[in-house]
Design an enzyme around this catalytic site. Structure first.
Site, short mmCIF file in Angstrom:
data_model
loop_
_atom_site.label_atom_id
_atom_site.label_comp_id
_atom_site.label_asym_id
_atom_site.label_seq_id
_atom_site.Cartn_x
_atom_site.Cartn_y
_atom_site.Cartn_z
N ASP A 109 -86.95 -30.33 11.72
CA ASP A 109 -88.03 -30.89 10.90
C ASP A 109 -87.47 -31.70 9.73
O ASP A 109 -86.34 -31.49 9.32
CB ASP A 109 -88.87 -29.76 10.28
N1 URA Z 1 -87.61 -24.21 13.69
C1 URA Z 1 -88.34 -24.79 12.75
O1 URA Z 1 -89.36 -24.26 12.34
N2 URA Z 1 -87.93 -25.97 12.25
C2 URA Z 1 -86.81 -26.58 12.63
O2 URA Z 1 -86.49 -27.65 12.13
C3 URA Z 1 -86.04 -25.97 13.63
C4 URA Z 1 -86.47 -24.79 14.15
#
Ligand code: URA
Length: 247
Positions: A109
């Site tokens: 993310d």
């Molecule tokens: N899980 C998440 O919630 N975000 C990420 O970026 C990777 C795994």
């Protein structure tokens, strides 16, 4: 005799060049029937076109195209995991060399930090992201509040999310509000959603390991090429076990 047998490079030479072992060792691997070319057991003397051949050792794909690159990036927060962002935000692809063109393997993310692989090795990328290979990813999450032992057990056993129950995971507290969570699925925002579901939302999230790959000395925004040993352990991590490959 087909064209492939007298065109291209000798297989043992190709394998030796990508660091599998000396030519002699590679000849032995071929003689033992452990090397497949385009799905067929290779015989000694086999020549291959390194641009097109799919070569596997013990069920693991071995990238032999000379232009293949594999970068390990420590993604900082505030960078999108894409090649091109319509909103003009900085991208992970902008943090690594532009040639040859690479793409991120999986996704972190915008706000997530930590290890991300970028490559132009399509076969390896496919296996790393495909759920059937179940490559482990380890995260360290700073949480709001401190989960109880019973709550950690829920994380381990499976959490009901809107796209189904999560697979068994490993969960341990490193500090009262710092969780280490190891999962082998790759659902969208999975760690954040799991932590929301137990009532301890994520404050900060860092990916610390992808299968065999970890590197505490890589600073945020920095990248490096995988070593030969790292690449081979990654390839082994996504090997098709003999029972499944029918070998
Ligand atoms: N899980 C998440 O919630 N975000 C990420 O970026 C990777 C795994």
């Amino acid at each position: 005799m087909d064209a492939a047998s007298h065109e291209g490079e000798r297989l043992q030479k190709v394998l030796a060049r990508v660091g599998i072992g000396s030519r002699r060792v590679c000849e032995d691997l071929i003689a033992e029937g452990r090397v497949l070319v385009d799905g067929e057991v290779a015989v000694l003397g086999r020549r291959v076109d390194v641009e097109t051949a799919l070569i596997e050792l013990d069920g693991a794909p071995i990238g032999v195209r000379p232009d293949l690159v594999h970068y390990l990036l420590n993604k900082p927060a505030g960078v999108v995991t894409t090649a091109d962002d319509p909103e003009g935000r900085p991208t992970v692809v902008g943090l690594v060399p532009t040639e040859p063109r690479v793409f991120p393997v999986g996704r972190l993310d915008f706000g997530t930090e930590g290890l991300l692989l970028l490559t132009n090795d399509g076969e390896l990328a496919h296996r790393l992201t495909h759920p059937s290979f179940g490559v482990e990813k380890e995260y360290v999450a700073e949480l709001q509040g401190s989960p109880s032992r019973a709550t950690l057990r829920r994380l381990r056993e499976g959490i009901e999310l809107d796209d189904g129950v999560t697979a068994p995971a490993r969960a341990a507290l490193l500090e009262p509000s710092v969780l280490r969570l190891t999962i082998h699925e790759g659902r969208n925002r999975q760690v954040r959603r799991m932590c929301d579901a137990i009532g301890h939302p994520v404050v900060r999230l860092i990916r610390t390991r992808i299968g065999p790959l970890a590197d505490r000395s890589l600073t945020p925004g920095a990248w490096r090429e995988l070593t030969g040993d790292e690449l081979r352990s990654l390839q082994r991590a996504v090997a098709v076990p003999e029972a499944q490959s029918g070998g």
